[in-house]
Structures are given as structure tokens and as C-alpha cells.
Design a protein around this motif. Structure first.
Motif, short mmCIF file in Angstrom:
data_model
loop_
_atom_site.label_atom_id
_atom_site.label_comp_id
_atom_site.label_asym_id
_atom_site.label_seq_id
_atom_site.Cartn_x
_atom_site.Cartn_y
_atom_site.Cartn_z
N LYS A 137 0.85 -1.20 0.00
CA LYS A 137 0.00 0.00 0.00
C LYS A 137 0.88 1.25 0.00
O LYS A 137 1.97 1.26 0.57
CB LYS A 137 -0.90 0.03 1.24
CG LYS A 137 -1.77 -1.19 1.40
CD LYS A 137 -3.10 -0.97 0.76
CE LYS A 137 -4.00 -2.13 1.12
NZ LYS A 137 -4.94 -2.46 0.12
N LEU A 138 0.39 2.32 -0.62
CA LEU A 138 1.12 3.58 -0.64
C LEU A 138 0.97 4.28 0.71
O LEU A 138 -0.11 4.31 1.29
CB LEU A 138 0.57 4.49 -1.74
CG LEU A 138 0.72 3.96 -3.15
CD1 LEU A 138 0.12 4.96 -4.14
CD2 LEU A 138 2.16 3.68 -3.50
N GLN A 139 2.08 4.84 1.19
CA GLN A 139 2.08 5.56 2.46
C GLN A 139 1.66 7.00 2.20
O GLN A 139 2.44 7.79 1.68
CB GLN A 139 3.46 5.50 3.12
CG GLN A 139 3.49 6.14 4.48
CD GLN A 139 4.86 6.06 5.11
OE1 GLN A 139 5.74 5.37 4.63
NE2 GLN A 139 5.04 6.79 6.18
N LYS A 140 0.43 7.33 2.58
CA LYS A 140 -0.10 8.68 2.34
C LYS A 140 -0.40 9.41 3.64
O LYS A 140 -0.67 10.60 3.64
CB LYS A 140 -1.36 8.61 1.50
CG LYS A 140 -1.11 8.11 0.09
CD LYS A 140 -2.38 8.11 -0.72
CE LYS A 140 -2.11 7.66 -2.14
NZ LYS A 140 -3.33 7.62 -2.95
N LYS A 141 -0.37 8.70 4.76
CA LYS A 141 -0.67 9.29 6.06
C LYS A 141 0.49 10.18 6.51
O LYS A 141 1.66 9.81 6.36
CB LYS A 141 -0.87 8.16 7.06
CG LYS A 141 -1.83 8.44 8.15
CD LYS A 141 -2.04 7.18 8.98
CE LYS A 141 -3.09 7.44 10.02
NZ LYS A 141 -3.28 6.28 10.86
N LYS A 142 0.17 11.33 7.06
CA LYS A 142 1.22 12.24 7.55
C LYS A 142 1.98 11.60 8.70
O LYS A 142 1.44 10.79 9.44
CB LYS A 142 0.61 13.57 7.98
CG LYS A 142 0.12 14.40 6.81
CD LYS A 142 -0.31 15.77 7.26
CE LYS A 142 -0.65 16.63 6.07
NZ LYS A 142 -0.94 18.01 6.48
N VAL A 143 3.23 12.02 8.85
CA VAL A 143 4.14 11.46 9.85
C VAL A 143 4.64 12.58 10.75
O VAL A 143 4.93 13.68 10.28
CB VAL A 143 5.34 10.77 9.14
CG1 VAL A 143 6.31 10.19 10.14
CG2 VAL A 143 4.85 9.71 8.17
N LYS A 144 4.80 12.28 12.05
CA LYS A 144 5.31 13.28 12.99
C LYS A 144 6.75 13.63 12.68
O LYS A 144 7.56 12.78 12.31
CB LYS A 144 5.25 12.74 14.43
CG LYS A 144 3.95 13.01 15.11
CD LYS A 144 4.03 12.95 16.61
CE LYS A 144 4.13 11.54 17.12
NZ LYS A 144 4.04 11.48 18.57
N THR A 148 9.19 18.00 16.67
CA THR A 148 7.90 18.61 16.98
C THR A 148 6.78 17.59 16.84
O THR A 148 6.98 16.49 16.34
CB THR A 148 7.59 19.78 16.03
OG1 THR A 148 7.38 19.25 14.71
CG2 THR A 148 8.70 20.80 16.00
N LEU A 149 5.61 17.97 17.28
CA LEU A 149 4.44 17.12 17.12
C LEU A 149 3.75 17.36 15.78
O LEU A 149 2.80 16.66 15.44
CB LEU A 149 3.46 17.35 18.27
CG LEU A 149 3.98 17.00 19.67
CD1 LEU A 149 2.95 17.36 20.72
CD2 LEU A 149 4.34 15.53 19.74
N LYS A 150 4.21 18.35 15.04
CA LYS A 150 3.61 18.66 13.75
C LYS A 150 3.81 17.49 12.80
O LYS A 150 4.87 16.87 12.76
CB LYS A 150 4.25 19.92 13.17
CG LYS A 150 3.61 20.37 11.89
CD LYS A 150 4.22 21.67 11.39
CE LYS A 150 3.56 22.04 10.08
NZ LYS A 150 4.12 23.24 9.52
N LYS A 151 2.77 17.18 12.02
CA LYS A 151 2.85 16.08 11.06
C LYS A 151 3.14 16.61 9.66
O LYS A 151 2.70 17.70 9.29
CB LYS A 151 1.55 15.29 11.07
CG LYS A 151 1.34 14.54 12.38
CD LYS A 151 0.14 13.64 12.30
CE LYS A 151 0.05 12.81 13.57
NZ LYS A 151 -1.00 11.80 13.46
N HIS A 152 3.88 15.81 8.89
CA HIS A 152 4.30 16.20 7.54
C HIS A 152 4.00 15.06 6.58
O HIS A 152 3.98 13.89 6.96
CB HIS A 152 5.80 16.50 7.52
CG HIS A 152 6.21 17.56 8.49
ND1 HIS A 152 6.04 18.90 8.23
CD2 HIS A 152 6.75 17.48 9.73
CE1 HIS A 152 6.48 19.60 9.27
NE2 HIS A 152 6.91 18.75 10.19
#
Length: 163
Positions: A137-144, A148-152
Motif C-alpha cells: 500500500k502507498l504511504q499517504k498518512k502524515k508522519v510526525k 515537533t508534534l507537527k505532522k508532515h
């Protein structure tokens, strides 16, 4: 018959050259990685984070919009008196003959070749290179992010050429 074969060969070559240009370019992500896909089917992958760094070179090919990478290591030769020469991973892109003293300095560097592995394959879509997980599966979910706790977004974006 010869004309037909020649025409087919020319068509296949033109299609391959166009495809290489479509994929070639510099891709980057938010996590300090960059992949340069050259039109000659070679690549250079770099990673920089804080005081650490890594680079990997090799060749790439595309099958059904999936880019496959083959690592081609660069070796230095450690030349020692009265002993056999040894091959070691080079710190730079140029293979060379080095002394044992020069090789002992390798441990002082916080970077080098193939420290951060490039994925075996990435999926190309809309000027992006996406990771493919173990289940295909393609990884499309944002990552921390690291600090920081910000996701990218986890994929590589193609850098627009500057003119």
C-alpha cells in the motif's frame, strides 16, 4: 522487414527517452532526504540531519510507475605495507587508494555512504515519489516530525527547475 525493425527500435528508444525525462529530476522530503534521478538512469540519494549525513548512489529503472533502485557502492582501497589491500566504503564519490592512517579517520566522521538506506522502490504519481509499505500500500498518512508534534507528508516532492 529491416525497415519495420528499425522503425520499432526508434519508437521504443523515443518512448524510453521521454519516460526517463518524465521521472528524472530532484525530489526532496521534509525529513532531510533528497533523491536526484538523472536521465542516464543513475541516482544520488542524500540525507542530512543535524550533524549526521549519508549518501548513496546507483541506478534506477521504472516498471509501471514504480521506480526501482539498485545501489552501486563506491570503494576505496586501503594500501598496507607487507599485507593485502583492503576495500572499504568510500567517504566520497571518488574511489581512491588511501593509507591506513587516512582510513582510521573514517571513524571521526558522522556521515558516509549508505548510512541511511534508500527504499528499494518508490511509486511515482503527479511529480511525487511515494513509499510503498510491506503490504504493498502507498504511504499517504502524515508522519510526525523529529523535534515537533507537527505532522508532515511522507513522500518526496519534485523540485521545480530554476531558470
Amino acid at each position: 522487414m529491416k525497415k519495420v525493425c528499425l522503425l520499432i527500435l526508434i519508437c521504443v528508444t523515443v518512448i524510453q527517452v521521454y519516460a526517463q525525462r518524465q521521472y528524472s529530476g530532484v525530489y526532496y522530503n521534509h525529513f532531510g532526504e533528497e533523491i536526484e534521478l538523472n536521465p542516464d538512469s543513475t541516482f544520488l540519494h542524500t540525507w542530512r540531519f543535524d550533524l549526521s549525513s549519508s549518501w548513496t548512489q546507483g541506478s534506477w529503472r521504472v516498471v509501471d510507475d514504480t521506480v526501482y533502485f539498485r545501489i552501486v557502492p563506491v570503494y576505496d582501497t586501503v594500501r598496507q605495507e607487507n599485507r593485502r589491500d583492503s576495500l572499504v566504503l568510500s567517504l566520497d564519490l571518488l574511489p581512491e587508494v588511501i593509507s591506513p592512517e587516512h582510513y582510521s579517520l573514517h571513524g571521526l566522521f558522522s556521515g558516509g555512504q549508505n548510512i541511511r538506506k534508500i527504499p528499494e522502490k518508490l511509486f511515482y504519481s503527479k511529480d511525487r515519489l511515494l513509499h510503498i509499505n510491506n503490504k504493498g500500500k502507498l504511504q499517504k498518512k502524515k508522519v510526525k516530525g523529529t523535534w515537533t508534534l507537527k505532522k508532515h507528508v511522507p513522500w518526496f516532492k519534485k523540485r521545480k527547475p530554476s531558470h
